[in-house]
Every structure is written in structure tokens, then in C-alpha cells.
Design an enzyme around this catalytic site. Structure first.
Site, PDB file in Angstrom:
ATOM      1  N   ASP A  70       0.824  -1.205   0.000  1.00  0.00           N
ATOM      2  CA  ASP A  70       0.000   0.000   0.000  1.00  0.00           C
ATOM      3  C   ASP A  70       0.858   1.255   0.000  1.00  0.00           C
ATOM      4  O   ASP A  70       2.078   1.195   0.141  1.00  0.00           O
ATOM      5  CB  ASP A  70      -0.969   0.000   1.198  1.00  0.00           C
ATOM      6  CG  ASP A  70      -0.300  -0.431   2.511  1.00  0.00           C
ATOM      7  OD1 ASP A  70       0.941  -0.433   2.579  1.00  0.00           O
ATOM      8  OD2 ASP A  70      -1.016  -0.757   3.464  1.00  0.00           O
ATOM      9  N   ASP A 140      -7.336  -3.108  14.298  1.00  0.00           N
ATOM     10  CA  ASP A 140      -8.700  -3.492  13.913  1.00  0.00           C
ATOM     11  C   ASP A 140      -8.699  -4.636  12.903  1.00  0.00           C
ATOM     12  O   ASP A 140      -9.716  -4.926  12.277  1.00  0.00           O
ATOM     13  CB  ASP A 140      -9.465  -2.284  13.347  1.00  0.00           C
ATOM     14  CG  ASP A 140      -8.784  -1.698  12.112  1.00  0.00           C
ATOM     15  OD1 ASP A 140      -7.766  -2.257  11.650  1.00  0.00           O
ATOM     16  OD2 ASP A 140      -9.280  -0.672  11.593  1.00  0.00           O
ATOM     17  N   HIS A 142      -7.014  -4.802  10.071  1.00  0.00           N
ATOM     18  CA  HIS A 142      -6.864  -4.491   8.641  1.00  0.00           C
ATOM     19  C   HIS A 142      -5.561  -5.064   8.097  1.00  0.00           C
ATOM     20  O   HIS A 142      -4.531  -5.057   8.747  1.00  0.00           O
ATOM     21  CB  HIS A 142      -7.017  -2.998   8.337  1.00  0.00           C
ATOM     22  CG  HIS A 142      -5.933  -2.093   8.827  1.00  0.00           C
ATOM     23  ND1 HIS A 142      -6.147  -1.112   9.769  1.00  0.00           N
ATOM     24  CD2 HIS A 142      -4.625  -1.986   8.483  1.00  0.00           C
ATOM     25  CE1 HIS A 142      -5.030  -0.447   9.976  1.00  0.00           C
ATOM     26  NE2 HIS A 142      -4.073  -0.960   9.218  1.00  0.00           N
ATOM     27  N   GLU A 147      -9.666  -1.896   5.530  1.00  0.00           N
ATOM     28  CA  GLU A 147     -10.296  -1.648   6.816  1.00  0.00           C
ATOM     29  C   GLU A 147     -11.500  -2.581   7.010  1.00  0.00           C
ATOM     30  O   GLU A 147     -11.958  -3.212   6.047  1.00  0.00           O
ATOM     31  CB  GLU A 147     -10.765  -0.188   6.864  1.00  0.00           C
ATOM     32  CG  GLU A 147      -9.655   0.841   6.690  1.00  0.00           C
ATOM     33  CD  GLU A 147      -8.878   1.100   7.970  1.00  0.00           C
ATOM     34  OE1 GLU A 147      -8.804   0.199   8.837  1.00  0.00           O
ATOM     35  OE2 GLU A 147      -8.337   2.205   8.111  1.00  0.00           O
TER      36      GLU A 147
HETATM   37  C1  GLP Z   1      -0.616   0.461   8.521  1.00  0.00           C
HETATM   38  C2  GLP Z   1      -0.349  -0.314   7.227  1.00  0.00           C
HETATM   39  C3  GLP Z   1      -0.535  -1.785   7.413  1.00  0.00           C
HETATM   40  C4  GLP Z   1       0.183  -2.247   8.655  1.00  0.00           C
HETATM   41  C5  GLP Z   1      -0.414  -1.578   9.849  1.00  0.00           C
HETATM   42  C6  GLP Z   1       0.167  -2.038  11.172  1.00  0.00           C
HETATM   43  O1  GLP Z   1      -1.931   0.839   8.686  1.00  0.00           O
HETATM   44  N1  GLP Z   1      -1.150   0.122   6.149  1.00  0.00           N
HETATM   45  O2  GLP Z   1      -0.073  -2.461   6.257  1.00  0.00           O
HETATM   46  O3  GLP Z   1       0.117  -3.638   8.763  1.00  0.00           O
HETATM   47  O4  GLP Z   1      -0.193  -0.184   9.709  1.00  0.00           O
HETATM   48  O5  GLP Z   1       1.328  -1.350  11.471  1.00  0.00           O
HETATM   49  P1  GLP Z   1       2.280  -1.700  12.665  1.00  0.00           P
HETATM   50  O6  GLP Z   1       3.088  -2.864  12.239  1.00  0.00           O
HETATM   51  O7  GLP Z   1       3.114  -0.467  12.834  1.00  0.00           O
HETATM   52  O8  GLP Z   1       1.436  -1.991  13.846  1.00  0.00           O
END
Ligand code: GLP
Length: 263
Positions: A70, A140, A142, A147
Site C-alpha cells: 500500500d 482493527d 486491517h 479496513e
Molecule cells: C498500517 C499499514 C498496514 C500495517 C499496519 C500495522 O496501517 N497500512 O499495512 O500492517 O499499519 O502497522 P504496525 O506494524 O506499525 O502496527
């Protein structure tokens, strides 16, 4: 689904990096190994390990093509919170043999978001799909920026970020949720589950509900990560802290069946 539980974050990352390197090394075909990659704090330790292994000659990226999950819409590459910037800072700039032309990241500055996403899907398909997609998840549940209530059949497209996600991600934007872009380009749940293998990292207390929903809950668009239950080669690599909401039986089952994997 496999669930590989390690003592802590560092061991989870070491295990995941070894797993990925093993898959790249085992790939003997002429066509490249196609690797899907995430951003976020979860994969940072994995990237550190992969860089060390690459520098030590234990894994080569010369025949690896990457696709990132993304990118924020409206952030230029040079912005220190763009995922392009993140990936170069933590991985690509440090690999000795990664070819820049083999790096694919959605262009968050495109003036044709739909076209950009369609081309991304086509490019993935042109390589014969993704061999291994590594991911992280949000609190959540995702996966990428899919989402809650995103279709489990979704493909790469434009996503609206929820207020919750903008608040969580505001820690990287001076703690101001308004500074977090409201939209992103993201691969779909269907894009991820089409991959031959999926490996998702889940670490820390704040992901405990998401881990339980992924492993024990019903398949539901409420927790988009739960789509992994329908994949025949999905692995969750997690740490002890993330296991807090699992049933004792579930936890014991995976500790037992994956005991060879414990570092
Ligand atoms: C963002 C990204 C996700 C990622 C998530 C969790 O929202 N778009 O791809 O998995 O954060 O991030 P973290 O690993 O910092 O908890």
C-alpha cells in the site's frame, strides 16, 4: 492456517526472515521470486535480519521482484512517512543486489488512482502472481489498508482510512490525526489471498484481539485478516504478547504442533 509463536518480537522477526530467505533460496526457477511486502513497525526487525543475511551472502535479491502492499494517497516519495521512503530506508537501500527496476510500490502521487491500481494488478499477474506475501495487521485487523467491512474479494484500489487508523498512525505524523492522509492505495484482500503463500506478523498486546479474530473468529469482513482462514498456505508469525486473547487450548495446540519452529 499455521500459527508460529515465538517468545518475543526479535525472535518472531528472526524466524520470519529465515523463512523468507529459505523460500528465496529454494526458488530455482528462472522467473523471479515474487515477494509482497508491508510497511509499519512490525516488519522492521524482519528487514534488519534480511539485510544482515543479504550482506553476509546468505540470501540474494538479484532474482527477486517486490510488490508493496500500500501507499498513502497524496504523499510524495520524498515525504519521510511515505511507504516508498520507508521501504528504501529500512530495506532496499541496504540490500547489495536488489535491482531498482524490480521494486514495485503504488504511486501515491498519481493523477489516475484507478488506472494506477489496475496497472498494479496487471503487473502482478504478468509475473504469474505473488509467491509469498508478507503482511502486518492493524489493531482493527486491517490487512494492507483493507479496513473493516472491505470486501474479502477486493482487488487493488483506493481506500478511505478510518478515523481509528488515522489516530493509530498519527504517532508518525506529530500525533495529529488530521495530518495522516485520509486515503491510500492498497492491494485488496483478494490480491493477498491469491498469493501462493501469505505470512502475517502479529506482535504486541495491542494486536491480541486481532490475532484471536484472525485465528479463532469466524471468517468475516468485520476482521478482514480473517480471510486468511480460507487460504491453504497462510502462516501467522506472532509473539507471546499477542497471544493474550487466544483460548488456552488454541495457544497450547499451536505451541505443540509448531514446537520445532520455536527459536
Ligand atoms: C498500517 C499499514 C498496514 C500495517 C499496519 C500495522 O496501517 N497500512 O499495512 O500492517 O499499519 O502497522 P504496525 O506494524 O506499525 O502496527
Amino acid at each position: 492456517m499455521r500459527v508460529v509463536i515465538q517468545d518475543n518480537y526479535d525472535k518472531m522477526c528472526k524466524w520470519a526472515a529465515n523463512y523468507i530467505a529459505g523460500k528465496i533460496n529454494a526458488h530455482k526457477e528462472e522467473r523471479p521470486f515474487v515477494l509482497g511486502l508491508p510497511t509499519g513497525s512490525s516488519p522492521i526487525g524482519v528487514y534488519k535480519e534480511l539485510v544482515e543475511m543479504n550482506k553476509a551472502g546468505k540470501v540474494s535479491f538479484a532474482n527477486v521482484v517486490t510488490f508493496n502492499m500500500d501507499e498513502y494517497l497524496g504523499l510524495p516519495r520524498e515525504h519521510d512517512q511515505s511507504y516508498w521512503y520507508f521501504m528504501h530506508e529500512y530495506l532496499f537501500d541496504h540490500l547489495v543486489d536488489m535491482k531498482p527496476e524490480n521494486i514495485n510500490i503504488l504511486n501515491g502521487m498519481t493523477d489516475d488512482p484507478e488506472g494506477e491500481c489496475a496497472r498494479y494488478e496487471e503487473k502482478i499477474a504478468s509475473y504469474g502472481g505473488i509467491d509469498l506475501f508478507m503482511g502486518g495487521i492493524g489493531v482493527d485487523g486491517h490487512l494492507a489498508f483493507n479496513e473493516p467491512y472491505t470486501s474479502l474479494a477486493s482487488r487493488t484500489g483506493v481506500r478511505d482510512l478510518t478515523t481509528d487508523t488515522r489516530i493509530v498512525n498519527s504517532r508518525f505524523f506529530g500525533n495529529d490525526p488530521e495530518k495522516v492522509p485520509a486515503q491510500a492505495l492498497s492491494v485488496g484482500i483478494g490480491t493477498v489471498t491469491d498469493s501462493k503463500e501469505v505470512l502475517v506478523l502479529i506482535s504486541g498486546h495491542n494486536k491480541a484481539r486481532a490475532l484471536a479474530a484472525t485465528v479463532e473468529g469466524g471468517v468475516s469482513q468485520r476482521w478482514t485478516c480473517s480471510a486468511l482462514q480460507l487460504h491453504n498456505a497462510a502462516i501467522i508469525a506472532c509473539d507471546e504478547e499477542a497471544c493474550g486473547e487466544l483460548m488456552v487450548d488454541t495457544y497450547k495446540y499451536f505451541l505443540d504442533i509448531e514446537k520445532k519452529e520455536r527459536l
